[in-house]
Design a protein around this motif. Sequence first.
Motif, short mmCIF file in Angstrom:
data_model
loop_
_atom_site.label_atom_id
_atom_site.label_comp_id
_atom_site.label_asym_id
_atom_site.label_seq_id
_atom_site.Cartn_x
_atom_site.Cartn_y
_atom_site.Cartn_z
N GLN A 43 0.82 -1.22 0.00
CA GLN A 43 0.00 0.00 0.00
C GLN A 43 0.85 1.27 0.00
O GLN A 43 0.38 2.32 -0.35
CB GLN A 43 -0.92 0.06 1.23
N GLY A 44 2.07 1.20 0.50
CA GLY A 44 2.98 2.33 0.47
C GLY A 44 2.94 3.25 1.66
O GLY A 44 3.80 4.10 1.81
N ASN A 45 1.93 3.16 2.56
CA ASN A 45 1.92 4.04 3.71
C ASN A 45 2.19 3.30 5.02
O ASN A 45 2.15 3.89 6.09
CB ASN A 45 0.59 4.82 3.80
N THR A 46 2.47 2.00 4.94
CA THR A 46 2.88 1.23 6.12
C THR A 46 4.17 0.49 5.80
O THR A 46 4.45 0.16 4.66
CB THR A 46 1.80 0.21 6.55
N ALA A 47 4.94 0.27 6.85
CA ALA A 47 6.20 -0.47 6.70
C ALA A 47 6.35 -1.41 7.88
O ALA A 47 5.77 -1.18 8.95
CB ALA A 47 7.38 0.51 6.65
N ARG A 48 7.11 -2.46 7.70
CA ARG A 48 7.39 -3.42 8.77
C ARG A 48 8.89 -3.49 8.98
O ARG A 48 9.66 -3.44 8.03
CB ARG A 48 6.90 -4.82 8.40
N SER A 49 9.26 -3.64 10.25
CA SER A 49 10.67 -3.92 10.57
C SER A 49 10.72 -5.20 11.39
O SER A 49 9.83 -5.46 12.21
CB SER A 49 11.32 -2.75 11.31
N GLN A 50 11.76 -5.96 11.16
CA GLN A 50 11.99 -7.21 11.88
C GLN A 50 13.46 -7.23 12.28
O GLN A 50 14.34 -7.15 11.44
CB GLN A 50 11.67 -8.42 11.01
N LEU A 51 13.70 -7.28 13.59
CA LEU A 51 15.06 -7.29 14.11
C LEU A 51 15.28 -8.53 14.95
O LEU A 51 14.35 -9.05 15.56
CB LEU A 51 15.31 -6.06 14.99
N ILE A 52 16.53 -8.97 15.00
CA ILE A 52 16.92 -10.01 15.94
C ILE A 52 18.11 -9.48 16.72
O ILE A 52 19.00 -8.83 16.16
CB ILE A 52 17.23 -11.36 15.26
N CYS A 53 18.09 -9.71 18.02
CA CYS A 53 19.11 -9.16 18.90
C CYS A 53 20.10 -10.24 19.31
O CYS A 53 19.81 -11.44 19.20
CB CYS A 53 18.45 -8.55 20.14
N ASP A 54 21.27 -9.80 19.77
CA ASP A 54 22.33 -10.74 20.18
C ASP A 54 21.88 -11.73 21.24
O ASP A 54 22.40 -12.83 21.31
CB ASP A 54 23.55 -9.97 20.69
N ASP A 55 20.89 -11.36 22.06
CA ASP A 55 20.41 -12.27 23.10
C ASP A 55 19.28 -13.18 22.60
O ASP A 55 18.66 -13.90 23.38
CB ASP A 55 19.94 -11.49 24.33
N GLY A 56 18.99 -13.14 21.28
CA GLY A 56 17.97 -13.99 20.69
C GLY A 56 16.58 -13.40 20.64
O GLY A 56 15.67 -13.98 20.04
N VAL A 57 16.37 -12.24 21.25
CA VAL A 57 15.06 -11.59 21.23
C VAL A 57 14.78 -11.06 19.83
O VAL A 57 15.65 -10.46 19.19
CB VAL A 57 14.99 -10.45 22.28
N GLU A 58 13.56 -11.28 19.36
CA GLU A 58 13.12 -10.75 18.07
C GLU A 58 12.14 -9.61 18.31
O GLU A 58 11.33 -9.66 19.23
CB GLU A 58 12.43 -11.85 17.26
#
Length: 115
Positions: A43-58
Motif C-alpha cells: 500500500q505504500g503508507n505502512t512499513a514493517r521492521s523485523q530485528l533479531i538481537c544478540d540475546d535472541g530476542v526478536e
Amino acid sequence: MLACIGDDGLWFDGEARGWGRGTVAGMISDGTRCEGVWAYEAQGNTARSQLICDDGVEINVLYTQQGTGTGIGSGLDSKGRAVLAWSGAHLLRFLTPDGEVTARLQCGDAPIPIS
C-alpha cells in the motif's frame, strides 16, 4: 530509529537505511545489539521492521507513515513486551515538545534526552 521496549524504561537507538526497504541496526539501552530489515508494504503508507538481537530476542514493528515525515510504529518483541517506535528524517523535530530546545523520548517514568 528510536523505540521504547516494555514499561521499565528500556529503549532502542538505531539507524534505518535504504529507500522503500533496507536494513536496521542499533543497540538497546542495556547494551544488547540488534539488527534486521525493514520494508514498505504494497500500500505504500505502512512499513514493517523485523530485528533479531544478540540475546535472541526478536522485535517486530508495523509503522504508519505520518504527514510529518516520521513513521510511528507499534509491535511486540518475542518476550511479549510492547514496542513503540519512531523513525524518519524529521524524527528529532517530531519528538521535540513545543517551546522546547531538546527532543525527548518518554520510555517509562523519566524522559530520555536525545540529540
